[in-house]
Design a protein around this motif. Structure first.
Motif, short mmCIF file in Angstrom:
data_model
loop_
_atom_site.label_atom_id
_atom_site.label_comp_id
_atom_site.label_asym_id
_atom_site.label_seq_id
_atom_site.Cartn_x
_atom_site.Cartn_y
_atom_site.Cartn_z
N LEU A 1 0.83 -1.20 0.00
CA LEU A 1 0.00 0.00 0.00
C LEU A 1 0.87 1.26 0.00
O LEU A 1 0.66 2.17 -0.81
CB LEU A 1 -0.94 0.00 1.21
CG LEU A 1 -1.76 1.27 1.41
CD1 LEU A 1 -2.75 1.46 0.26
CD2 LEU A 1 -2.48 1.24 2.74
N LEU A 2 1.85 1.31 0.89
CA LEU A 2 2.72 2.48 0.97
C LEU A 2 3.52 2.69 -0.32
O LEU A 2 3.77 3.82 -0.72
CB LEU A 2 3.64 2.38 2.18
CG LEU A 2 2.95 2.49 3.54
CD1 LEU A 2 3.93 2.18 4.67
CD2 LEU A 2 2.31 3.86 3.71
N TRP B 1 2.57 2.06 -3.43
CA TRP B 1 1.75 2.68 -4.48
C TRP B 1 1.36 4.10 -4.11
O TRP B 1 1.32 4.98 -4.97
CB TRP B 1 0.54 1.81 -4.79
CG TRP B 1 0.97 0.52 -5.42
CD1 TRP B 1 0.93 -0.73 -4.86
CD2 TRP B 1 1.54 0.35 -6.73
NE1 TRP B 1 1.45 -1.66 -5.74
CE2 TRP B 1 1.82 -1.03 -6.89
CE3 TRP B 1 1.84 1.22 -7.76
CZ2 TRP B 1 2.39 -1.52 -8.05
CZ3 TRP B 1 2.40 0.71 -8.93
CH2 TRP B 1 2.67 -0.65 -9.06
N VAL B 2 1.08 4.36 -2.84
CA VAL B 2 0.77 5.73 -2.41
C VAL B 2 1.99 6.62 -2.64
O VAL B 2 1.89 7.71 -3.21
CB VAL B 2 0.32 5.76 -0.93
CG1 VAL B 2 0.26 7.18 -0.40
CG2 VAL B 2 -1.03 5.07 -0.78
N ARG B 3 3.14 6.14 -2.22
CA ARG B 3 4.36 6.91 -2.40
C ARG B 3 4.67 7.13 -3.87
O ARG B 3 5.08 8.22 -4.28
CB ARG B 3 5.53 6.20 -1.72
CG ARG B 3 6.81 7.02 -1.75
CD ARG B 3 8.05 6.18 -1.56
NE ARG B 3 8.23 5.33 -2.71
CZ ARG B 3 8.58 4.05 -2.65
NH1 ARG B 3 8.78 3.45 -1.51
NH2 ARG B 3 8.73 3.35 -3.75
N LEU C 1 2.61 7.40 -6.40
CA LEU C 1 1.74 8.45 -6.92
C LEU C 1 2.17 9.82 -6.42
O LEU C 1 2.19 10.80 -7.18
CB LEU C 1 0.29 8.18 -6.54
CG LEU C 1 -0.37 6.99 -7.24
CD1 LEU C 1 -1.75 6.72 -6.65
CD2 LEU C 1 -0.46 7.23 -8.74
N LEU C 2 2.51 9.90 -5.15
CA LEU C 2 2.95 11.18 -4.58
C LEU C 2 4.24 11.67 -5.22
O LEU C 2 4.37 12.86 -5.54
CB LEU C 2 3.12 11.06 -3.06
CG LEU C 2 1.85 10.90 -2.24
CD1 LEU C 2 2.19 10.63 -0.78
CD2 LEU C 2 0.96 12.12 -2.38
N ILE D 1 6.52 8.72 4.86
CA ILE D 1 6.12 7.40 4.33
C ILE D 1 7.36 6.54 4.13
O ILE D 1 7.37 5.36 4.49
CB ILE D 1 5.32 7.56 3.02
CG1 ILE D 1 3.92 8.11 3.31
CG2 ILE D 1 5.23 6.23 2.27
CD1 ILE D 1 3.12 8.49 2.07
#
Length: 186
Positions: free
Chosen positions: A18-19, A21-23, A25-26, A65
């Motif tokens: 999860l982290l 993919w979030v990272r 995108l960010l 993150i």
């Protein structure tokens, strides 16, 4: 907690997936915003009123993150490189991943240092909350940190492209399906 009967870990832990993919995108958003705002004229209000504060806030979020990811990685059992990967590709993957993690820490720290040392800076916000500026105001050091932030961000972008290209190569071009690393991060 293994994915196979012989005890091998086949996928990264859910929190790391999860982290990741979030990272991802960010980071892509931060690079796009950084590229956009540095090309805007100083007269455009959105440059300093919106883009810079958001860029700083999301940059600090990425740093947090990454630090959480590194803490999880230090404690979790992680998958080994696929046995089907040639040795040189496994080594390149390891170097790229380690360098990306290093840059994911250093680039935001250089951005913070740049903002902290700039004599006309309005501070380093984290979604509206002021972050203490620990470095003295000094425009010479600002210029050094600005250069490092830019060069290292572009270096990170190059490594991200290599990382994505490698994952896609293993997914679509390698004959041995066991070399596909993408399911490990889904």
């Amino acid at each position: 907690m293994s994915d196979t009967e012989d005890g091998r870990i086949e996928r990264y832990p859910p929190a790391l997936r999860l982290l990741h993919w979030v990272r991802a995108l960010l980071v892509l958003g931060l690079i796009a915003a950084g590229w956009t705002m540095t090309r805007m004229s100083d007269a455009q209000v959105a440059r300093y009123g919106d883009l810079y504060p958001w860029h700083k806030s999301f940059g600090l979020l990425v740093l947090m993150i990454v630090l959480v990811q590194l803490a999880i990685r230090a404690r979790a059992r992680l998958p080994e490189p696929p046995a089907a990967l040639p040795r040189h590709e496994a080594m390149l993957s390891r170097v790229v991943h380690r360098t990306m993690y290093a840059l994911l820490v250093v680039v935001p720290v250089m951005g913070y240092s740049m903002s902290s040392t700039y004599t006309h800076s309005d501070g380093v916000p984290f979604f509206g909350l002021p972050v203490p500026e620990l470095l003295p105001k000094n425009d010479h050091w600002f210029a050094v940190f600005q250069w490092l932030h830019r060069v290292l961000a572009y270096t990170l972008l190059g490594l991200v492209a290599l990382h994505v290209g490698g994952a896609l190569k293993h997914r679509f071009l390698d004959r041995d399906r066991r070399a596909d690393v993408l399911p490990r991060m889904w």
